[in-house]
Design a protein around this motif. Structure first.
Motif, PDB file in Angstrom:
ATOM      1  N   ILE A 158      15.691  19.343   1.727  1.00 27.20           N
ATOM      2  CA  ILE A 158      14.582  20.156   1.226  1.00 27.20           C
ATOM      3  C   ILE A 158      14.347  19.870  -0.248  1.00 27.20           C
ATOM      4  CG2 ILE A 158      13.731  22.512   0.939  1.00 27.20           C
ATOM      5  CD1 ILE A 158      15.755  23.285   3.203  1.00 27.20           C
ATOM      6  N   ALA A 159      15.439  19.708  -1.006  1.00 25.70           N
ATOM      7  CA  ALA A 159      15.303  19.392  -2.430  1.00 25.70           C
ATOM      8  C   ALA A 159      14.565  18.071  -2.631  1.00 25.70           C
ATOM      9  CB  ALA A 159      16.686  19.348  -3.089  1.00 25.70           C
ATOM     10  N   LYS A 160      14.858  17.082  -1.793  1.00 27.77           N
ATOM     11  CA  LYS A 160      14.170  15.798  -1.895  1.00 27.77           C
ATOM     12  C   LYS A 160      12.681  15.950  -1.596  1.00 27.77           C
ATOM     13  CE  LYS A 160      18.025  12.663  -0.886  1.00 27.77           C
ATOM     14  NZ  LYS A 160      18.567  11.648   0.044  1.00 27.77           N
ATOM     15  N   ALA A 161      12.347  16.816  -0.632  1.00 26.93           N
ATOM     16  CA  ALA A 161      10.939  17.039  -0.304  1.00 26.93           C
ATOM     17  C   ALA A 161      10.201  17.662  -1.487  1.00 26.93           C
ATOM     18  CB  ALA A 161      10.826  17.936   0.930  1.00 26.93           C
ATOM     19  N   VAL A 162      10.815  18.665  -2.114  1.00 30.15           N
ATOM     20  CA  VAL A 162      10.167  19.329  -3.255  1.00 30.15           C
ATOM     21  C   VAL A 162      10.076  18.374  -4.439  1.00 30.15           C
ATOM     22  CG1 VAL A 162      10.256  21.314  -4.801  1.00 30.15           C
ATOM     23  CG2 VAL A 162      11.035  21.555  -2.440  1.00 30.15           C
ATOM     24  N   GLN A 163      11.132  17.579  -4.657  1.00 28.89           N
ATOM     25  CA  GLN A 163      11.090  16.613  -5.751  1.00 28.89           C
ATOM     26  C   GLN A 163       9.959  15.608  -5.550  1.00 28.89           C
ATOM     27  OE1 GLN A 163      14.171  13.696  -5.804  1.00 28.89           O
ATOM     28  NE2 GLN A 163      13.952  13.227  -7.990  1.00 28.89           N
ATOM     29  N   PHE A 164       9.765  15.164  -4.307  1.00 27.55           N
ATOM     30  CA  PHE A 164       8.682  14.226  -4.029  1.00 27.55           C
ATOM     31  C   PHE A 164       7.330  14.840  -4.372  1.00 27.55           C
ATOM     32  CE2 PHE A 164       5.369  13.081  -0.932  1.00 27.55           C
ATOM     33  CZ  PHE A 164       5.152  11.761  -1.300  1.00 27.55           C
ATOM     34  N   LEU A 165       7.141  16.088  -3.988  1.00 25.97           N
ATOM     35  CA  LEU A 165       5.864  16.752  -4.280  1.00 25.97           C
ATOM     36  C   LEU A 165       5.639  16.858  -5.776  1.00 25.97           C
ATOM     37  CD1 LEU A 165       5.952  19.633  -1.627  1.00 25.97           C
ATOM     38  CD2 LEU A 165       4.670  17.493  -1.503  1.00 25.97           C
ATOM     39  N   HIS A 166       6.676  17.246  -6.515  1.00 29.75           N
ATOM     40  CA  HIS A 166       6.521  17.441  -7.962  1.00 29.75           C
ATOM     41  C   HIS A 166       6.334  16.115  -8.699  1.00 29.75           C
ATOM     42  CE1 HIS A 166       8.685  21.631  -7.913  1.00 29.75           C
ATOM     43  NE2 HIS A 166       7.569  21.597  -7.198  1.00 29.75           N
ATOM     44  N   SER A 167       6.863  15.027  -8.148  1.00 31.71           N
ATOM     45  CA  SER A 167       6.754  13.735  -8.819  1.00 31.71           C
ATOM     46  C   SER A 167       5.533  12.942  -8.358  1.00 31.71           C
ATOM     47  CB  SER A 167       8.024  12.908  -8.573  1.00 31.71           C
ATOM     48  OG  SER A 167       8.220  12.681  -7.182  1.00 31.71           O
ATOM     49  N   SER A 168       4.772  13.486  -7.422  1.00 31.11           N
ATOM     50  CA  SER A 168       3.546  12.803  -6.991  1.00 31.11           C
ATOM     51  C   SER A 168       2.543  12.772  -8.141  1.00 31.11           C
ATOM     52  CB  SER A 168       2.939  13.514  -5.774  1.00 31.11           C
ATOM     53  OG  SER A 168       3.825  13.497  -4.677  1.00 31.11           O
ATOM     54  N   ASN A 169       1.582  11.897  -8.018  1.00 30.37           N
ATOM     55  CA  ASN A 169       0.587  11.765  -9.069  1.00 30.37           C
ATOM     56  C   ASN A 169      -0.802  11.939  -8.472  1.00 30.37           C
ATOM     57  OD1 ASN A 169      -0.811  11.191 -11.407  1.00 30.37           O
ATOM     58  ND2 ASN A 169       0.323   9.313 -11.859  1.00 30.37           N
ATOM     59  N   PRO A 170      -1.414  13.089  -8.646  1.00 32.53           N
ATOM     60  CA  PRO A 170      -0.953  14.253  -9.396  1.00 32.53           C
ATOM     61  C   PRO A 170       0.068  15.073  -8.609  1.00 32.53           C
ATOM     62  CG  PRO A 170      -3.073  14.709  -8.447  1.00 32.53           C
ATOM     63  CD  PRO A 170      -2.778  13.283  -8.102  1.00 32.53           C
ATOM     64  N   PRO A 171       0.819  15.945  -9.300  1.00 27.84           N
ATOM     65  CA  PRO A 171       1.852  16.718  -8.616  1.00 27.84           C
ATOM     66  C   PRO A 171       1.268  17.718  -7.623  1.00 27.84           C
ATOM     67  CG  PRO A 171       2.151  16.735 -11.010  1.00 27.84           C
ATOM     68  CD  PRO A 171       0.787  16.177 -10.749  1.00 27.84           C
ATOM     69  N   VAL A 172       2.130  18.101  -6.685  1.00 26.01           N
ATOM     70  CA  VAL A 172       1.787  19.142  -5.710  1.00 26.01           C
ATOM     71  C   VAL A 172       2.777  20.281  -5.879  1.00 26.01           C
ATOM     72  CG1 VAL A 172       1.589  19.733  -3.267  1.00 26.01           C
ATOM     73  CG2 VAL A 172       0.822  17.497  -4.069  1.00 26.01           C
ATOM     74  N   ILE A 173       2.270  21.478  -6.065  1.00 23.36           N
ATOM     75  CA  ILE A 173       3.104  22.679  -6.147  1.00 23.36           C
ATOM     76  C   ILE A 173       2.941  23.429  -4.829  1.00 23.36           C
ATOM     77  CG2 ILE A 173       3.588  24.803  -7.421  1.00 23.36           C
ATOM     78  CD1 ILE A 173       2.325  23.518  -9.872  1.00 23.36           C
ATOM     79  N   HIS A 174       4.043  23.600  -4.114  1.00 29.88           N
ATOM     80  CA  HIS A 174       3.969  24.142  -2.753  1.00 29.88           C
ATOM     81  C   HIS A 174       3.615  25.622  -2.746  1.00 29.88           C
ATOM     82  CE1 HIS A 174       5.334  25.377   1.272  1.00 29.88           C
ATOM     83  NE2 HIS A 174       5.175  24.109   1.622  1.00 29.88           N
ATOM     84  N   ARG A 175       4.263  26.410  -3.570  1.00 29.68           N
ATOM     85  CA  ARG A 175       4.036  27.848  -3.757  1.00 29.68           C
ATOM     86  C   ARG A 175       4.499  28.725  -2.595  1.00 29.68           C
ATOM     87  NH1 ARG A 175      -1.409  30.080  -6.173  1.00 29.68           N
ATOM     88  NH2 ARG A 175      -2.268  29.338  -4.200  1.00 29.68           N
ATOM     89  N   ASP A 176       5.042  28.134  -1.527  1.00 29.38           N
ATOM     90  CA  ASP A 176       5.482  28.980  -0.412  1.00 29.38           C
ATOM     91  C   ASP A 176       6.731  28.390   0.241  1.00 29.38           C
ATOM     92  OD1 ASP A 176       5.371  31.229   1.156  1.00 29.38           O
ATOM     93  OD2 ASP A 176       3.943  30.393   2.602  1.00 29.38           O
ATOM     94  N   ILE A 177       7.720  28.025  -0.579  1.00 26.72           N
ATOM     95  CA  ILE A 177       8.977  27.489  -0.057  1.00 26.72           C
ATOM     96  C   ILE A 177       9.814  28.640   0.478  1.00 26.72           C
ATOM     97  CG2 ILE A 177      11.118  26.293  -0.660  1.00 26.72           C
ATOM     98  CD1 ILE A 177       9.539  24.812  -2.830  1.00 26.72           C
ATOM     99  N   ASP A 194       3.806  23.515   6.100  1.00 30.09           N
ATOM    100  CA  ASP A 194       2.871  24.594   5.781  1.00 30.09           C
ATOM    101  C   ASP A 194       2.404  24.527   4.325  1.00 30.09           C
ATOM    102  OD1 ASP A 194       1.301  26.858   5.755  1.00 30.09           O
ATOM    103  OD2 ASP A 194       2.679  27.989   7.038  1.00 30.09           O
ATOM    104  N   PHE A 195       1.331  23.784   4.108  1.00 35.36           N
ATOM    105  CA  PHE A 195       0.790  23.584   2.767  1.00 35.36           C
ATOM    106  C   PHE A 195      -0.489  24.389   2.545  1.00 35.36           C
ATOM    107  CE2 PHE A 195       3.737  20.222   3.281  1.00 35.36           C
ATOM    108  CZ  PHE A 195       4.119  19.802   2.008  1.00 35.36           C
ATOM    109  N   GLY A 196      -0.606  25.512   3.244  1.00 29.29           N
ATOM    110  CA  GLY A 196      -1.817  26.323   3.112  1.00 29.29           C
ATOM    111  C   GLY A 196      -2.002  26.906   1.731  1.00 29.29           C
ATOM    112  N   LEU A 197      -0.916  27.180   1.010  1.00 34.61           N
ATOM    113  CA  LEU A 197      -0.999  27.756  -0.335  1.00 34.61           C
ATOM    114  C   LEU A 197      -0.770  26.719  -1.435  1.00 34.61           C
ATOM    115  CD1 LEU A 197       0.957  31.126   0.127  1.00 34.61           C
ATOM    116  CD2 LEU A 197      -1.505  30.705   0.350  1.00 34.61           C
ATOM    117  N   ALA A 198      -0.535  25.483  -1.059  1.00 36.42           N
ATOM    118  CA  ALA A 198      -0.183  24.474  -2.038  1.00 36.42           C
ATOM    119  C   ALA A 198      -1.362  24.141  -2.949  1.00 36.42           C
ATOM    120  CB  ALA A 198       0.297  23.209  -1.323  1.00 36.42           C
TER     121      ALA A 198
END
Length: 477
Positions: A158-177, A194-198
């Motif tokens: 899960i940490a790797k998934a969140v790190q990937f989102l934050h390091s994307s260009n532009p970043p993605v903030i999930h907001r519902d982990i 579930d990226f409905g709130l991202a």
């Protein structure tokens, strides 16, 4: 409640990882865009058997989820059927999820495969099928909760998934982990969905165009009170709550406990050093308590009240890699010991009168170690003849050799009686077996004999034994 506006796409399109800096980045190293398929509603209706109850998988944040068999039953997928017909990008989480998942893709995410629309203009999302349910069900509803090694592995994935989102260009903030948004695939790996709130975009852009704070009670960052408070550290806090939930097996908010919040209960315990208090009591205590203490310490850092003091997800991933490595080393060490117990040769304790030797038998399947018994204690009366080196090579199916007492064969019967020597003939019981060993000859050592034959005396002959009427003591079965 509003969501990221689709109008923001024009502002961030120049930063898209598939459109920017194509001249400087080699083509073979650039991430290739993936194709999102547009299905017809009739295809999805048929693939889910008319969205029947037998294909129902569960409820999502913005609709129901059904199992679908697509491409002539070659592809198993999940179809999210939204409950709202509002297609405006500012209010529709389905549109928001399509817009984000069509830009990012990773093995630790529940990836988008396609989409469709119904007659009421409601969006249907086709995503990867996760056959083992959610992490929430695994932690709180399963009769066999996952062990510590698997929990650590889930945390790292899960940490790797969140790190990937934050390091994307532009970043993605999930907001519902949260645990219900972490799904388990067919290989029992964790996937974030579930990226409905991202929200997607650089922090400065997102803060300007952001919606009011959104998330799930119990996981929501208390410092996220206004759109200007949003950052990647908002996800870090939610991730820390999730790790505490994984370690303790408690819900993020549980009114059966006081305090009901897992963070209000666990963090003071961690600071006191009483880590065992927060370990899930439904499973055995961890063998490597230090590794689990490190995991708990990471969680405590993630849920700090000041966002700037929380670690970034890259730091969290590196810490969890070390914890996971320790857990894997422990598993392999335990496995090695178990294999040794199963495959190793179990030998009985050896004493002075026994040893282990190998008796090779060419062409036989029964090549194995056998026990060599050495009879060393021989009582020969007052004459005190030296010890007897009497080796009997035998297998387990051969009976034991009893204590043997010999007298010098050159003494007459009368002399033996006068000397009062207790004469016992070797008694050996042999059973018929294919694994029967060889009964070697008995050698008598005469300490009083000084000639060159080293005191070796021949065995008593049968005639003499018959005369002594002791032949009945030797039995052969």
């Amino acid at each position: 409640m509003g969501y990221l506006s689709c109008n923001a796409e024009s502002a961030i399109a120049t930063c898209d990882q598939y459109n920017w800096d194509l001249t400087k980045k080699p083509r073979k190293l650039r991430n290739k865009p993936f194709k999102i398929k547009q299905f017809s509603y009739s295809d999805l209706h048929s693939a889910t058997n008319g969205f029947c109850q037998s294909n129902f998988l569960g409820k999502g944040s913005h609709g129901s989820v059904y199992k679908a068999l697509l491409d002539d039953h070659k592809l198993t997928a999940a179809v999210k059927k939204t409950t709202t017909s509002d297609t405006s990008c500012t209010n529709n989480p389905a549109e928001n999820e399509i817009e984000i998942l069509s830009r990012v893709r990773h093995p630790r995410l529940v990836n988008l495969l396609g989409f469709a629309g119904d007659s009421e203009e409601r969006k249907l999302l086709v995503v990867e099928f996760m056959p083992n349910g959610s992490l929430f069900d695994l932690l709180h509803s399963s009769t066999r909760p996952p062990g510590w090694a698997r929990r650590v592995r889930f945390s790292l994935q899960i940490a790797k998934a969140v790190q990937f989102l934050h390091s994307s260009n532009p970043p993605v903030i999930h907001r519902d982990i949260k645990s219900s948004n972490v799904l388990i695939d067919g290989n029992f790996n964790a996937r974030l969905g579930d990226f409905g709130l991202a929200l997607r975009g650089h922090v400065e852009d997102v803060r300007v165009k952001s919606t009011p704070p959104a998330g799930t009670l119990g996981y929501l960052d208390p410092s996220y009170l206004a759109p200007c408070d949003l950052s990647t550290k908002t996800d870090v806090f939610s991730f820390g709550i999730l790790i505490l939930e994984i370690i303790s097996g408690r819900n993020a908010i549980d009114m059966n406990y006081s305090p009901p919040s897992v963070v209000d209960w666990a963090v003071p315990v961690i600071k006191s050093g009483d880590y065992a208090e927060i370990f899930d009591a439904r499973i055995r205590p961890p063998e490597d308590t230090e590794a689990m203490q490190q995991l708990a310490a990471v969680a405590a850092k993630c849920v700090r009240s000041t966002a700037s003091k929380r670690p970034g997800m890259a730091e969290v991933v590196e810490c969890l890699k070390k914890v996971n490595k320790r857990m894997n080393s422990l598993i392999w060490n335990n496995l090695g010991r178990r294999v040794g117990d199963v495959c190793g040769v179990k030998c009985e304790p050896l004493d002075e009168s026994s040893e282990m030797i190998k008796t090779p038998r060419n062409g036989s399947r029964r090549n194995r170690k056998v026990k060599v018994s050495s009879v060393t204690s021989v009582e020969l009366g007052s004459d005190g003849i030296g010890g007897v080196s009497d080796r009997v090579v035998r297998s387990k199916s051969i009976g034991s050799v009893r204590e043997i007492k010999f007298v010098p064969p050159d003494l007459s019967r009368v002399e033996r009686r006068r000397a009062g020597l207790a004469v016992k003939i070797p008694m050996v019981r042999l059973s018929k077996s294919r694994s029967m060993g060889v009964l070697q000859s008995t050698r008598l050592l005469n300490n009083n004999n000084n000639n060159n034959n080293n005191g070796v005396v021949k065995n008593p002959n049968v005639k003499e034994l018959e005369e002594s009427k002791l032949l009945d003591e030797v039995h052969f079965v």
